[in-house]
Every structure is written in C-alpha cells, then in structure tokens.
Design a protein around this motif. Sequence first.
Motif, short mmCIF file in Angstrom:
data_model
loop_
_atom_site.label_atom_id
_atom_site.label_comp_id
_atom_site.label_asym_id
_atom_site.label_seq_id
_atom_site.Cartn_x
_atom_site.Cartn_y
_atom_site.Cartn_z
N THR A 57 -34.92 -7.11 3.50
CA THR A 57 -34.22 -7.17 4.80
C THR A 57 -34.45 -5.88 5.59
O THR A 57 -34.67 -5.91 6.81
N VAL A 70 -31.88 -12.60 14.74
CA VAL A 70 -32.57 -13.79 14.23
C VAL A 70 -33.81 -13.36 13.42
O VAL A 70 -34.63 -12.57 13.89
N GLU A 73 -38.90 -16.09 10.46
CA GLU A 73 -39.26 -16.49 9.10
C GLU A 73 -40.78 -16.50 8.92
O GLU A 73 -41.31 -16.04 7.91
N HIS A 117 -27.68 -9.08 7.70
CA HIS A 117 -28.83 -9.98 7.80
C HIS A 117 -29.40 -10.43 6.45
O HIS A 117 -30.28 -11.28 6.40
N SER A 119 -28.23 -12.19 4.00
CA SER A 119 -28.05 -13.59 3.56
C SER A 119 -29.12 -14.49 4.17
O SER A 119 -29.63 -15.39 3.52
N ALA A 120 -29.45 -14.22 5.45
CA ALA A 120 -30.48 -15.04 6.12
C ALA A 120 -31.84 -14.80 5.46
O ALA A 120 -32.60 -15.76 5.23
N ALA A 123 -32.18 -16.40 2.01
CA ALA A 123 -32.19 -17.87 1.99
C ALA A 123 -33.61 -18.42 2.09
O ALA A 123 -33.84 -19.62 1.91
N ARG A 199 -20.99 -13.85 4.45
CA ARG A 199 -22.05 -13.82 3.42
C ARG A 199 -21.75 -14.83 2.31
O ARG A 199 -22.63 -15.55 1.85
N ALA A 202 -22.62 -18.26 3.58
CA ALA A 202 -24.08 -18.49 3.66
C ALA A 202 -24.69 -18.58 2.25
O ALA A 202 -25.51 -19.46 1.98
N ARG A 206 -26.44 -22.25 1.09
CA ARG A 206 -27.89 -22.33 1.37
C ARG A 206 -28.54 -23.36 0.45
O ARG A 206 -27.97 -23.74 -0.59
#
Length: 251
Positions: A57, A70, A73, A117, A119-120, A123, A199, A202, A206
């Motif tokens: 991250t 955002v 990905e 960020h 957790s995003a 995932a 968190r 998420a 996920r």
Amino acid sequence: MAQTIITMLKLPLHEFPRINIAIDGYSSCGKSTLAKALAGKLGYSYVDSGAMYRAVTLFALQNNIIVDGVVNEYRLIQELPNINVSFAYNELTKMSDVHLNGTDVEKEIRMMDVASHVSAVSAIKDVRKIMMAMQREYGKNKGIVMDGRDVGTAVFPHAELKLFMTADVDVRTRRRLDELTSKGTFITKEEVLHNLTSRDYADTNRKENPLTKAKDAILLDNSDIDQQQQLEYVLKLMMEHVFKNKLETSK
Ligand code: DC
C-alpha cells in the motif's frame, strides 16, 4: 503413553516439537502483541503478514497508484514485479522490520494514510497471491507465529494452533488511540473508530480470503484480560491440546 506426555509437558518450552501458530482477528485486537510474546517465549519467528500488505500500500501511495482514495488496480498489478517486500532484523528493537525495495519502512507503514487504503489493496487477488506465497515459504520449516486475517483459513490451513482474536470495539479504539498518540500522531477517537470499523467491514466482506474464524480456531476475547494473562492462557492451551494431540496421534 501418559507417562511420555507428563515427561514432555515438563520440558522447557523451546524443546517442544516446533509448530506453526496462526493468529487471526479484527483490527487492533492485540494480535501482534500476543504473537511477539509467544514467539519470544518459544524461540519462534514472528511474521506480521499485515505489514506486507501495508508495504504494498505504501508503494502504491508513493507512486501515485492511489489517487483521490481510489486504487488503480490495473497499474498496481503491472507494478507488482517491481515491489519487493522483505523482513530484516533490527538490532535496536530486536524485532524484524518490514522493508520495501530494500528500505526499512516499518514506521511509514503504520501511518493513517496507509491504514486507510490497505484494505482496498489487500482485497486484490494478484497482490494476495504473491504475499501468500511468501508467507507459506516462511512457515515451511515450522516454528512460526504469524498474525493476520486469513492465516488459519488460507495461509496455513493445517497450522497446529489457531487463534481467532476479538475484543470490544471501544477497548480496541482506546488501545489504538493510545498507541498512535504515544507515537506522536494526532488523531481523534472518532477517526480511529472509523478506521477500525471500516477495515473490519472491508476485510470481512471481501471476495478473496475474507476474515473469518477457521472452524478449528480457538476464540479469544481479550477485552477484559491483560497481556500476561493472555499469554499464560495461550501457552497452557498449547500444552494441553496441541502437544498432547500431537503425541497421541503419533502413538
Ligand atoms: O494486521 P494489520 O492491521 O497491520 O493489517 C493491515 C491490513 O492488511 C488489514 O486491514 C487487512 C490486510 N491483511 C490481510 O488482508 N491479510 C492478512 N493476512 C493480514 C492483513
């Protein structure tokens, strides 16, 4: 056989057969505190699997792969071959620090920006695939205590001891707030609470290896017990269940 078990239970801890210990649970439950204490007592290595996702991250933040909150990905997946995450022993703290492309980033990965960020990033399937392969490698010779979200369910589904930790959300918020404040980070209680709960949501919801209690994990709620009581309880569990079972199945 009973005699062998009794003799064995009298052995010093470091002479027991080495096992892998998986500790999963919600954010800021004290997983790493328990994992480090266990590793210290047993002469095992401690691996902080969350630190690995935090390092990825940090890379994404440093390289504008996360814009306006955002995660891009596609770009992150393209960059994965350029992201090297490793651990190195820190003589000062006597702990392993996480390194990102050769630089010690142990402090940076604890910042709120990373926490918001991670957790995003974690995932993403391709990210998990690479991190998980490294994590399994660390555990292949046993003698590992690893904490995270999917250690008992996905990384080491056959770990000999699995714990699933939880604590009251107010207790977790207070502990996390104290920790951040003591490190000089100015943050409100509401911000900490928001980060923890979002968190947890998420990580639990996920698609890839969500946070869930493994069927054979022991639930440990540490809202009302201190660190020493917790450590003693887990060491007792190891003695009573894990080594006994191990000996009995090898009869
Ligand atoms: O343990 P931690 O709070 O430092 O972990 C940071 C994040 O990394 C967590 O919110 C979810 C992710 N994580 C994960 O997906 N799988 C793991 N085994 C460990 C952490």
